[in-house]
Design an enzyme around this catalytic site. Structure first.
Site, mmCIF file in Angstrom:
data_model
loop_
_atom_site.group_PDB
_atom_site.id
_atom_site.type_symbol
_atom_site.label_atom_id
_atom_site.label_comp_id
_atom_site.label_asym_id
_atom_site.label_seq_id
_atom_site.Cartn_x
_atom_site.Cartn_y
_atom_site.Cartn_z
ATOM 1 N N CYS A 114 0.813 -1.228 0.000
ATOM 2 C CA CYS A 114 0.000 0.000 0.000
ATOM 3 C C CYS A 114 0.847 1.280 0.000
ATOM 4 C CB CYS A 114 -0.956 -0.002 1.185
ATOM 5 S SG CYS A 114 -2.021 -1.439 1.191
ATOM 6 N N HIS A 253 -3.110 7.043 2.983
ATOM 7 C CA HIS A 253 -3.572 5.779 2.410
ATOM 8 C C HIS A 253 -4.921 5.440 3.053
ATOM 9 C CE1 HIS A 253 -4.037 1.770 1.162
ATOM 10 N NE2 HIS A 253 -3.738 1.228 2.331
ATOM 11 N N ASN A 283 -10.078 0.198 0.354
ATOM 12 C CA ASN A 283 -8.614 0.168 0.290
ATOM 13 C C ASN A 283 -8.183 -0.389 -1.071
ATOM 14 O OD1 ASN A 283 -5.896 -0.485 0.548
ATOM 15 N ND2 ASN A 283 -6.084 -1.294 2.618
HETATM 16 N N1 COA Z 1 -18.948 -7.891 9.516
HETATM 17 C C1 COA Z 1 -19.392 -8.195 10.733
HETATM 18 N N2 COA Z 1 -18.582 -8.635 11.705
HETATM 19 C C2 COA Z 1 -17.279 -8.770 11.414
HETATM 20 C C3 COA Z 1 -16.752 -8.458 10.146
HETATM 21 C C4 COA Z 1 -17.645 -8.010 9.178
HETATM 22 N N3 COA Z 1 -17.266 -7.679 7.930
HETATM 23 N N4 COA Z 1 -15.428 -8.679 10.165
HETATM 24 C C5 COA Z 1 -15.117 -9.103 11.402
HETATM 25 N N5 COA Z 1 -16.236 -9.170 12.152
HETATM 26 C C6 COA Z 1 -16.377 -9.581 13.543
HETATM 27 C C7 COA Z 1 -15.252 -10.470 14.027
HETATM 28 O O1 COA Z 1 -15.486 -11.806 13.642
HETATM 29 C C8 COA Z 1 -15.323 -10.260 15.511
HETATM 30 O O2 COA Z 1 -16.346 -11.052 16.015
HETATM 31 P P1 COA Z 1 -16.181 -11.816 17.427
HETATM 32 O O3 COA Z 1 -15.992 -10.715 18.431
HETATM 33 O O4 COA Z 1 -17.442 -12.566 17.538
HETATM 34 O O5 COA Z 1 -14.947 -12.651 17.254
HETATM 35 C C9 COA Z 1 -15.755 -8.808 15.644
HETATM 36 O O6 COA Z 1 -16.314 -8.437 14.377
HETATM 37 C C10 COA Z 1 -14.629 -7.852 15.967
HETATM 38 O O7 COA Z 1 -13.537 -8.159 15.143
HETATM 39 P P2 COA Z 1 -12.213 -7.332 15.135
HETATM 40 O O8 COA Z 1 -11.256 -7.961 14.178
HETATM 41 O O9 COA Z 1 -11.769 -7.098 16.553
HETATM 42 O O10 COA Z 1 -12.762 -5.946 14.550
HETATM 43 P P3 COA Z 1 -11.992 -4.623 14.371
HETATM 44 O O11 COA Z 1 -12.742 -3.541 15.025
HETATM 45 O O12 COA Z 1 -10.522 -4.760 14.684
HETATM 46 O O13 COA Z 1 -12.106 -4.382 12.805
HETATM 47 C C11 COA Z 1 -10.776 -4.528 10.838
HETATM 48 C C12 COA Z 1 -11.532 -5.307 11.905
HETATM 49 C C13 COA Z 1 -10.190 -5.518 9.856
HETATM 50 C C14 COA Z 1 -11.767 -3.622 10.124
HETATM 51 C C15 COA Z 1 -9.674 -3.676 11.518
HETATM 52 O O14 COA Z 1 -8.919 -4.476 12.373
HETATM 53 C C16 COA Z 1 -8.767 -3.027 10.530
HETATM 54 O O15 COA Z 1 -9.181 -2.211 9.729
HETATM 55 N N6 COA Z 1 -7.454 -3.313 10.602
HETATM 56 C C17 COA Z 1 -6.471 -2.721 9.726
HETATM 57 C C18 COA Z 1 -6.596 -3.372 8.396
HETATM 58 C C19 COA Z 1 -5.882 -2.625 7.329
HETATM 59 O O16 COA Z 1 -5.896 -1.436 7.294
HETATM 60 N N7 COA Z 1 -5.272 -3.369 6.426
HETATM 61 C C20 COA Z 1 -4.662 -2.838 5.293
HETATM 62 C C21 COA Z 1 -3.266 -2.441 5.556
HETATM 63 S S1 COA Z 1 -2.632 -1.548 4.204
#
Ligand code: COA
Length: 326
Positions: A114, A253, A283
């Site tokens: 990215c 980004h 993204n």
């Molecule tokens: N819809 C509904 N629920 C979802 C979901 C979705 N699309 N994706 C994950 N969940 C659930 C998980 O299973 C989890 O459930 P549980 O508590 O029963 O286990 C719950 O939501 C929380 O998950 P978590 O991973 O803690 O959520 P989060 O707030 O951290 O958000 C991301 C997840 C991926 C959105 C976040 O971690 C993120 O954006 N990370 C950075 C990713 C990124 O930028 N990557 C690119 C780098 S260039």
């Protein structure tokens, strides 16, 4: 005013087809509300089946060359930042060179995920400032929707397709006045595409195990992203002899709205100084900053004399920032 490497032209291309959160509700166990509040994404663009990264990149490249007032034959070097290149080799830049008729150019790809477009701009600046090349075309082009597992709700809602490009050459305005790049390879396992390389060549088993799709430790990436993006931006801004408060527009980004707001807070920047288009596109990896820069310019979000900072992080983990005096 001293001439140094600057932006001569900008362009971008977004596929027409939209995939909304409502559409995604029919595909995986998710909701528009969850995706919006956790990521800030409302919809993303999906390239047609027959499109590869080069097809997206070609459109953005043509727009940027046109905007610069140059012709394809004037381009001396093409740098394509991508993690979704048409093939492992040849490089996507070679394919784009042929398609746009930039027959006088050298061409290579870079993979900084990215952060790739920022790494590309900085590489272009070295060639231009040294006098080795006059006009360098930098493209961020990604077909991310081919890399995601459409059954994995924690990743498939995040990514989209698109491309952005800029021409870098000697200029009196829109000058690249400072930059910073970095890497923390100890985080290389946090975001990766395990199979298809020399470590795990593709086999029937790797496909069955879905190892040809991207894997991510979302929570870990989130925490690191906030820190390294703010650090990278601060380093580039300080190197330019500026303070964060001197930045008129931060173009980050577009990974997650909560990451971007946390970065803004860390830098002491008000929300209105952060350029956002994540809601429309999600993204797009290396294409995100490229498209955002082109859109910010097109939407007249930047005026002459402004200090603009681009900042990104990505798999690797890579991170980088560029300050442009508009
Ligand atoms: N819809 C509904 N629920 C979802 C979901 C979705 N699309 N994706 C994950 N969940 C659930 C998980 O299973 C989890 O459930 P549980 O508590 O029963 O286990 C719950 O939501 C929380 O998950 P978590 O991973 O803690 O959520 P989060 O707030 O951290 O958000 C991301 C997840 C991926 C959105 C976040 O971690 C993120 O954006 N990370 C950075 C990713 C990124 O930028 N990557 C690119 C780098 S260039």
């Amino acid at each position: 005013m001293m001439e140094q490497a600057g932006i001569l032209g900008l362009g971008c291309y977004l596929p027409v087809m939209k995939l909304t959160n409502k559409d995604m509700e029919k595909m995986v166990d998710t909701s528009d509300e969850w995706i919006m509040t956790r990521t800030g994404i409302k919809e993303r663009r999906i390239a047609p089946k027959e499109f590869a990264a080069s097809d997206l990149g070609v459109e953005a490249a043509r727009a940027a060359i046109k905007d610069s007032g140059l012709k394809p034959e004037d381009i001396d070097l093409i740098i394509v930042a991508t993690v979704t290149g048409d093939m492992a080799f040849p490089s996507t830049s070679c394919i784009i060179q042929d398609k746009i008729g930039a027959r006088n150019s050298a061409a290579f790809d870079i993979n900084a995920a990215c952060s790739g477009f920022i790494f590309g701009i900085i590489t272009a600046k070295q060639f231009v400032d040294s006098g080795f090349y006059k006009n360098v075309l930098v493209i961020g082009a990604e077909k991310m929707t081919n890399l995601v597992d459409w059954q994995d709700r924690s990743t498939c809602v995040l990514f989209g397709d698109g491309a952005g490009a800029c021409v870098v050459g000697k200029s009196k305005d829109r000058r690249i006045i400072s930059y910073f790049i970095g890497c923390d390879g100890s985080g290389s396992n946090l975001l990766r595409l395990p199979a298809g390389g020399s470590r795990i060549p593709t086999t029937e088993e790797t496909v069955k195990a879905k190892l040809h799709f991207l894997k991510m430790e979302g929570n870990e990436v989130f925490k690191i992203a906030v820190k390294v993006m703010a650090d990278a931006a601060n380093k580039a801004i300080t190197k330019a002899g500026l303070l964060c408060s001197d930045i008129d527009l931060l173009i980050p980004h577009q990974a997650n709205i909560r990451i971007l707001m946390a970065v803004a807070k860390k830098m002491g920047l008000p929300e209105e100084k952060i350029f956002l288009n994540i809601e429309k596109y999600g993204n797009m990896s290396s294409a995100s900053t490229a498209v955002a820069l082109a859109e910010a310019d097109k939407e007249h979000k930047i005026k002459k004399g402004d200090n603009v900072a681009l900042v990104a992080f990505g798999a690797g983990l890579t991170y980088g920032a560029v300050v442009i005096k508009w």
